[in-house]
Scaffold this motif. Structure first.
Motif, PDB file in Angstrom:
ATOM      1  N   SER A   4       0.835  -1.183   0.000  1.00 53.05           N
ATOM      2  CA  SER A   4       0.000   0.000   0.000  1.00 53.05           C
ATOM      3  C   SER A   4       0.879   1.246   0.000  1.00 53.05           C
ATOM      4  O   SER A   4       1.827   1.346   0.784  1.00 53.05           O
ATOM      5  CB  SER A   4      -0.932   0.008   1.214  1.00 53.05           C
ATOM      6  N   GLU A  15      -7.544  -7.700  -2.013  1.00 50.39           N
ATOM      7  CA  GLU A  15      -7.920  -6.446  -1.354  1.00 50.39           C
ATOM      8  C   GLU A  15      -7.165  -5.251  -1.934  1.00 50.39           C
ATOM      9  O   GLU A  15      -7.294  -4.143  -1.418  1.00 50.39           O
ATOM     10  CB  GLU A  15      -7.663  -6.537   0.152  1.00 50.39           C
ATOM     11  N   THR A  44      -5.263  -0.417  -0.035  1.00 47.16           N
ATOM     12  CA  THR A  44      -6.180  -1.476   0.371  1.00 47.16           C
ATOM     13  C   THR A  44      -7.624  -1.013   0.188  1.00 47.16           C
ATOM     14  O   THR A  44      -7.904   0.185   0.096  1.00 47.16           O
ATOM     15  CB  THR A  44      -5.967  -1.864   1.839  1.00 47.16           C
ATOM     16  N   LEU A  45      -8.536  -1.979   0.155  1.00 40.77           N
ATOM     17  CA  LEU A  45      -9.960  -1.657   0.023  1.00 40.77           C
ATOM     18  C   LEU A  45     -10.461  -0.891   1.245  1.00 40.77           C
ATOM     19  O   LEU A  45     -11.296   0.009   1.118  1.00 40.77           O
ATOM     20  CB  LEU A  45     -10.766  -2.952  -0.152  1.00 40.77           C
ATOM     21  N   ALA A  46      -9.942  -1.213   2.433  1.00 41.81           N
ATOM     22  CA  ALA A  46     -10.338  -0.498   3.655  1.00 41.81           C
ATOM     23  C   ALA A  46      -9.902   0.959   3.588  1.00 41.81           C
ATOM     24  O   ALA A  46     -10.655   1.862   3.986  1.00 41.81           O
ATOM     25  CB  ALA A  46      -9.744  -1.185   4.879  1.00 41.81           C
ATOM     26  N   GLU A  47      -8.697   1.200   3.088  1.00 36.21           N
ATOM     27  CA  GLU A  47      -8.223   2.588   2.946  1.00 36.21           C
ATOM     28  C   GLU A  47      -9.054   3.345   1.917  1.00 36.21           C
ATOM     29  O   GLU A  47      -9.352   4.532   2.104  1.00 36.21           O
ATOM     30  CB  GLU A  47      -6.749   2.583   2.546  1.00 36.21           C
ATOM     31  N   ASN A  49     -12.235   2.771   1.236  1.00 40.43           N
ATOM     32  CA  ASN A  49     -13.522   3.068   1.870  1.00 40.43           C
ATOM     33  C   ASN A  49     -13.414   4.269   2.803  1.00 40.43           C
ATOM     34  O   ASN A  49     -14.343   5.073   2.906  1.00 40.43           O
ATOM     35  CB  ASN A  49     -14.029   1.848   2.631  1.00 40.43           C
ATOM     36  N   GLN A  50     -12.289   4.373   3.494  1.00 40.13           N
ATOM     37  CA  GLN A  50     -12.081   5.511   4.388  1.00 40.13           C
ATOM     38  C   GLN A  50     -12.085   6.823   3.598  1.00 40.13           C
ATOM     39  O   GLN A  50     -12.713   7.808   4.005  1.00 40.13           O
ATOM     40  CB  GLN A  50     -10.760   5.351   5.137  1.00 40.13           C
ATOM     41  N   LYS A  79     -19.278   6.002   9.374  1.00 34.90           N
ATOM     42  CA  LYS A  79     -17.896   5.681   9.733  1.00 34.90           C
ATOM     43  C   LYS A  79     -17.837   4.469  10.663  1.00 34.90           C
ATOM     44  O   LYS A  79     -16.969   3.604  10.521  1.00 34.90           O
ATOM     45  CB  LYS A  79     -17.259   6.889  10.412  1.00 34.90           C
ATOM     46  N   ASN A  81     -20.293   2.246  11.026  1.00 36.68           N
ATOM     47  CA  ASN A  81     -21.219   1.201  10.571  1.00 36.68           C
ATOM     48  C   ASN A  81     -22.330   0.941  11.586  1.00 36.68           C
ATOM     49  O   ASN A  81     -22.740  -0.196  11.815  1.00 36.68           O
ATOM     50  CB  ASN A  81     -20.468  -0.119  10.295  1.00 36.68           C
ATOM     51  N   LYS A 197     -18.528   0.468  -4.849  1.00 34.88           N
ATOM     52  CA  LYS A 197     -17.931  -0.847  -4.583  1.00 34.88           C
ATOM     53  C   LYS A 197     -18.266  -1.831  -5.701  1.00 34.88           C
ATOM     54  O   LYS A 197     -17.408  -2.616  -6.137  1.00 34.88           O
ATOM     55  CB  LYS A 197     -18.433  -1.382  -3.250  1.00 34.88           C
TER      56      LYS A 197
END
Length: 231
Positions: A4, A15, A44-47, A49-50, A79, A81, A197
């Motif tokens: 990343s 991811e 990453t996918l989490a980053e 989404n952030q 944020k 969920n 997404k």
């Protein structure tokens, strides 16, 4: 494994998101925080989404100038969920003072058939007692001045109590309206995130399909070369 560009940590398979696959607005926001981030880098996918949430917040700020308390609650719910559709009725009832509870009960009873029937029964009994049973010496002779005084006092007390209850009802309706607004806004933003997404998954899937087709094409070319060789 790919790393990343933001956290500089290795990304688990499946991811990784390439900069070229990120929407322009979100890509520019990431580049604002990380100037070295390019279209060929990965996060990453989490980053992602952030930064999607941050991008949505910036859009709301641009539209309204400043985040209101309701909008902040919605963005915080996205944020974390968390769910906004809790039982608001219990929340409203728990905030009532003793005087407000009494006002609601009095207004509820004053607008019922039980109160109307009991009230008219009391008036009729009052008149009968003073006209028939105490005809010689009634405590409130005709035209029932004492009864009129009691009715006037009752009306004078009941009217402001009912107004207090109506004010409480307006406050409840306003809170319900704000609650519905937060739920609708959160649903709209979640749908937008879900759409992004799905777009990312479709792009990723199409790349995988193209890669599979390229491999199949290589197999066919190898088979054609083998078939063309002289025996």
């Amino acid at each position: 494994m790919k790393k990343s560009q933001i956290s500089e940590k290795e990304i688990r398979k499946g991811e990784e998101v390439k900069g070229n696959d990120i929407r322009e607005g979100i890509f520019n926001l990431i580049k604002l925080h990380y100037p070295n981030f390019s279209k060929d880098d990965y996060i990453t996918l989490a980053e992602l989404n952030q930064y999607r949430r941050l991008y949505l917040t910036s859009l709301i700020v641009q539209e309204k100038g400043e985040l209101a308390a309701l909008d902040r609650d919605v963005m915080e719910a996205i944020k974390n969920n968390s769910i906004l559709s809790e039982n608001i009725q219990d929340e409203i009832e728990s905030e009532l003072t003793l005087g407000q509870r009494i006002a609601d009960k009095v207004a509820e009873f004053g607008g019922s058939w039980t109160f109307i029937i009991a009230f008219f029964s009391f008036i009729i009994i009052w008149m009968i007692v003073n006209i028939w049973f105490l005809a010689t010496k009634p405590f409130d002779p005709f035209p029932f001045i004492l009864l009129n005084l009691l009715l006037s006092c009752l009306a004078a007390i009941q009217a402001p109590i009912i107004m207090m209850s109506q004010n409480r009802q307006e406050q409840k309706d306003r809170q319900r309206g704000e609650h519905d607004y937060k739920i609708n806004l959160k649903a709209e933003l979640e749908i937008q995130l879900l759409s992004e997404k799905i777009d990312h998954l479709l792009v990723h899937q199409n790349k995988k399909l193209l890669e599979i087709q390229e491999i199949q094409t290589d197999y066919l070319e190898d088979l054609m070369r083998v078939a063309k060789k002289p025996i």
